[in-house]
Design an enzyme around this catalytic site. Sequence first.
Site, short mmCIF file in Angstrom:
data_model
loop_
_atom_site.label_atom_id
_atom_site.label_comp_id
_atom_site.label_asym_id
_atom_site.label_seq_id
_atom_site.Cartn_x
_atom_site.Cartn_y
_atom_site.Cartn_z
CG HIS A 54 -0.47 0.04 2.42
ND1 HIS A 54 0.31 -0.85 3.06
CD2 HIS A 54 -0.59 0.85 3.37
CE1 HIS A 54 0.76 -0.75 4.18
NE2 HIS A 54 -0.04 0.56 4.69
CG HIS A 56 -0.13 4.10 4.81
ND1 HIS A 56 -0.64 3.38 5.59
CD2 HIS A 56 -0.93 5.05 4.37
CE1 HIS A 56 -2.03 3.74 5.77
NE2 HIS A 56 -2.12 5.01 4.88
CG ASP A 58 4.83 2.72 7.31
OD1 ASP A 58 4.12 3.38 6.43
OD2 ASP A 58 4.68 1.85 8.38
CG HIS A 59 4.04 -0.22 4.20
ND1 HIS A 59 3.88 -1.84 4.54
CD2 HIS A 59 3.75 0.48 5.38
CE1 HIS A 59 3.72 -1.72 5.89
NE2 HIS A 59 3.24 -0.40 6.27
CG HIS A 173 3.94 -2.29 10.94
ND1 HIS A 173 4.68 -1.20 11.10
CD2 HIS A 173 3.01 -2.07 9.76
CE1 HIS A 173 4.13 -0.24 10.31
NE2 HIS A 173 3.44 -0.76 9.61
ZN LIG Z 1 0.06 1.33 6.51
#
Ligand SMILES: [Zn+2]
Length: 282
Positions: A54, A56, A58-59, A173
Amino acid sequence: MKVKVISVLEDNYMYLVIEENTRDAIAVDAAVPKRLLEIIRKEDVALRAILTTHHHWDHARGNEELARLCPGLHVYGADERIGALTHKVTHNQELTFGAIRVRCLFTPCHTSGHMCYFMWEDGSPDAPALFSGDTLFVGGCGKFFEGTAEQMFTNLTQTLGTLPKETKVFCGHECTVRNLKFALKVEPENETVKKKLAWAKQRDDEDLPTVPSTLQEEFLYNPFLRVTEEPVQKFTGKTDPVEVLRTLRTEKDNFKKPKERPHPQAVLAFDWGLFSPFLEKK
Ligand SMILES: [Zn+2]
């Protein structure tokens, strides 16, 4: 097929999947290019593609840099907001990288364009792997930022829950201890939750990852996959599975966060403040 688990940022996982015959590699959620490239060099593999779960930060934040550094790199994802996206994929679409097969599984809810990736090798005795991003975690599920409980129910019970039980779950995570503490609040009598929590705490102490789990295990301790179980229904005061899931998510959102672990530097600063008056007296 070999999966390298790479721990990055606060508690994120980035993965590198290696096709062992061709020495080609596929990254999942390439957030930190430098770390990824170090491992690619060490393993002596060629990065062919990035699968992004996705958009976001942090990805997906490493996509542009990696696309620049690796000409011809394919970047797959289901959301236009994903940086450097070259191939927009849809539900059930299949991709092939040498012997590695990938099925894209659309799981909107955490974000409206979230994709999970189910991976296997034909004729291999190895269990398949699911890269579940921020949809399914070990012991938990992602927040409903851009979707509904109905969608997450479909994601967890239909789209992911019907995959082979031995599927290894590699999530986005490391939040297993926190998730299982909540699971224990939901089901205080669940022995599997207790055992998995004790194990996860030990892994945490040793700074070792708790991924992968298996789908079969998740059904035993993950409350978000246990919405038809009586103790989970009792905790939420609901019986309709979607309502159970909705209530669980709200309860989890309000579940107390663990106290921040002091950063090593913060500890030093604190000690200095504490001892300096004493030292001065001397
Ligand atoms: Zn996320």
